[in-house]
Design a protein around this motif. Structure first.
Motif, PDB file in Angstrom:
ATOM      1  N   SER A 100     108.330  26.908 -25.375  1.00 15.07           N
ATOM      2  CA  SER A 100     108.546  25.539 -25.161  1.00 15.07           C
ATOM      3  C   SER A 100     110.081  25.305 -25.453  1.00 15.07           C
ATOM      4  O   SER A 100     110.367  24.192 -24.824  1.00 15.07           O
ATOM      5  N   LEU A 101     110.597  25.999 -26.076  1.00 13.00           N
ATOM      6  CA  LEU A 101     112.341  25.782 -26.409  1.00 13.00           C
ATOM      7  C   LEU A 101     113.057  26.388 -25.412  1.00 13.00           C
ATOM      8  O   LEU A 101     114.252  26.162 -25.169  1.00 13.00           O
ATOM      9  N   GLY A 102     112.240  26.852 -24.423  1.00 13.78           N
ATOM     10  CA  GLY A 102     112.997  27.506 -23.336  1.00 13.78           C
ATOM     11  C   GLY A 102     113.205  28.995 -23.122  1.00 13.78           C
ATOM     12  O   GLY A 102     113.873  29.392 -21.962  1.00 13.78           O
ATOM     13  N   TYR A 103     112.307  29.638 -23.743  1.00 12.86           N
ATOM     14  CA  TYR A 103     112.306  31.087 -23.562  1.00 12.86           C
ATOM     15  C   TYR A 103     112.088  31.338 -22.240  1.00 12.86           C
ATOM     16  O   TYR A 103     111.116  31.023 -21.633  1.00 12.86           O
ATOM     17  N   SER A 104     112.712  32.340 -21.317  1.00 17.63           N
ATOM     18  CA  SER A 104     112.456  32.485 -20.235  1.00 17.63           C
ATOM     19  C   SER A 104     112.700  34.022 -19.971  1.00 17.63           C
ATOM     20  O   SER A 104     112.773  34.408 -18.395  1.00 17.63           O
ATOM     21  N   ASN A 105     112.594  34.922 -20.767  1.00 14.18           N
ATOM     22  CA  ASN A 105     112.832  36.497 -20.337  1.00 14.18           C
ATOM     23  C   ASN A 105     111.321  37.152 -20.003  1.00 14.18           C
ATOM     24  O   ASN A 105     110.796  37.365 -20.983  1.00 14.18           O
ATOM     25  N   TYR A 106     110.662  36.886 -18.928  1.00 15.23           N
ATOM     26  CA  TYR A 106     109.460  37.320 -18.783  1.00 15.23           C
ATOM     27  C   TYR A 106     109.324  38.598 -18.834  1.00 15.23           C
ATOM     28  O   TYR A 106     108.283  39.329 -19.680  1.00 15.23           O
ATOM     29  N   LYS A 107     110.101  39.395 -18.289  1.00 15.93           N
ATOM     30  CA  LYS A 107     110.260  40.896 -18.237  1.00 15.93           C
ATOM     31  C   LYS A 107     110.113  41.416 -19.830  1.00 15.93           C
ATOM     32  O   LYS A 107     109.407  42.468 -20.214  1.00 15.93           O
ATOM     33  N   ASN A 108     110.878  40.769 -20.531  1.00 16.93           N
ATOM     34  CA  ASN A 108     110.807  41.566 -22.131  1.00 16.93           C
ATOM     35  C   ASN A 108     109.581  41.106 -22.583  1.00 16.93           C
ATOM     36  O   ASN A 108     109.159  41.914 -23.548  1.00 16.93           O
ATOM     37  N   ALA A 109     109.108  39.796 -22.354  1.00 18.36           N
ATOM     38  CA  ALA A 109     107.808  39.360 -23.262  1.00 18.36           C
ATOM     39  C   ALA A 109     106.651  40.334 -22.830  1.00 18.36           C
ATOM     40  O   ALA A 109     105.878  40.643 -23.518  1.00 18.36           O
ATOM     41  N   VAL A 110     106.564  40.638 -21.547  1.00 17.11           N
ATOM     42  CA  VAL A 110     105.602  41.692 -21.184  1.00 17.11           C
ATOM     43  C   VAL A 110     105.842  42.813 -21.627  1.00 17.11           C
ATOM     44  O   VAL A 110     104.756  43.550 -21.856  1.00 17.11           O
ATOM     45  N   ASN A 111     107.099  43.526 -21.637  1.00 14.83           N
ATOM     46  CA  ASN A 111     107.306  44.847 -22.236  1.00 14.83           C
ATOM     47  C   ASN A 111     107.592  45.150 -23.778  1.00 14.83           C
ATOM     48  O   ASN A 111     107.414  46.236 -24.191  1.00 14.83           O
ATOM     49  N   ASP A 112     107.617  44.039 -24.379  1.00  8.51           N
ATOM     50  CA  ASP A 112     107.883  44.184 -25.667  1.00  8.51           C
ATOM     51  C   ASP A 112     106.854  44.764 -26.653  1.00  8.51           C
ATOM     52  O   ASP A 112     105.718  44.135 -26.693  1.00  8.51           O
TER      53      ASP A 112
END
Length: 150
Positions: A119-131
């Motif tokens: 909601s604050l603007g996090y936008s690193n989809y690839k990182n979130a999927v692979n973390d």
């Protein structure tokens, strides 16, 4: 006229209230002082981050998460003129809180923190999927909805 039994009950309530008030006063006394300038908060941020990193390296995720929550309380107390200099750190703090809680098995808290960082603007989809830290959240509907929002 008040009976002896009623007096004892009133005394117990009074002592309980006094004890609760004491706990509240002590907890406020232990809080960090309010910081109102950029350099002081930057110094504070660097110290908290070093402590957080050391706790994380030792896999003391509860301590690391506690430090980030403490930092966020300080951040929230900043005047807007100082707060804007640390906006990105707010987002990354929530992301890291999500990671630490996922590692600790606190799924609800992890999901809430992840939703907040998105909601604050996090936008690193690839990182979130692979973390790997977020592995425990992969099948949660709330996590998947947040990924869609990214």
């Amino acid at each position: 006229m008040i009976k002896t039994t009623q007096l004892r009950i009133m005394k117990k309530y009074f002592l309980t209230a006094l004890l609760c008030l004491s706990v509240i006063v002590i907890s406020f006394a232990q809080q960090q002082p309010i910081i109102t300038n950029t350099q002081a908060f930057e110094d504070y941020t660097n110290k908290v981050d070093a402590d957080r990193q050391a706790a994380s390296d030792k896999k003391n995720f509860l301590r690391a998460e506690t430090l980030l929550k403490q930092w966020l309380r300080g951040y929230d107390a900043l005047p807007d003129s100082v707060k804007r200099n640390f906006k990105d750190l707010e987002l990354s703090s929530y992301y890291n809180i999500a990671c630490y809680n996922a590692l600790l098995g606190n799924k609800k808290e992890a999901l809430s923190a992840f939703e907040k960082c998105v909601s604050l603007g996090y936008s690193n989809y690839k990182n979130a999927v692979n973390d790997a830290d977020l592995e425990g959240l992969r099948k949660a509907r709330r996590y998947l909805s947040s990924l869609e929002a990214i």
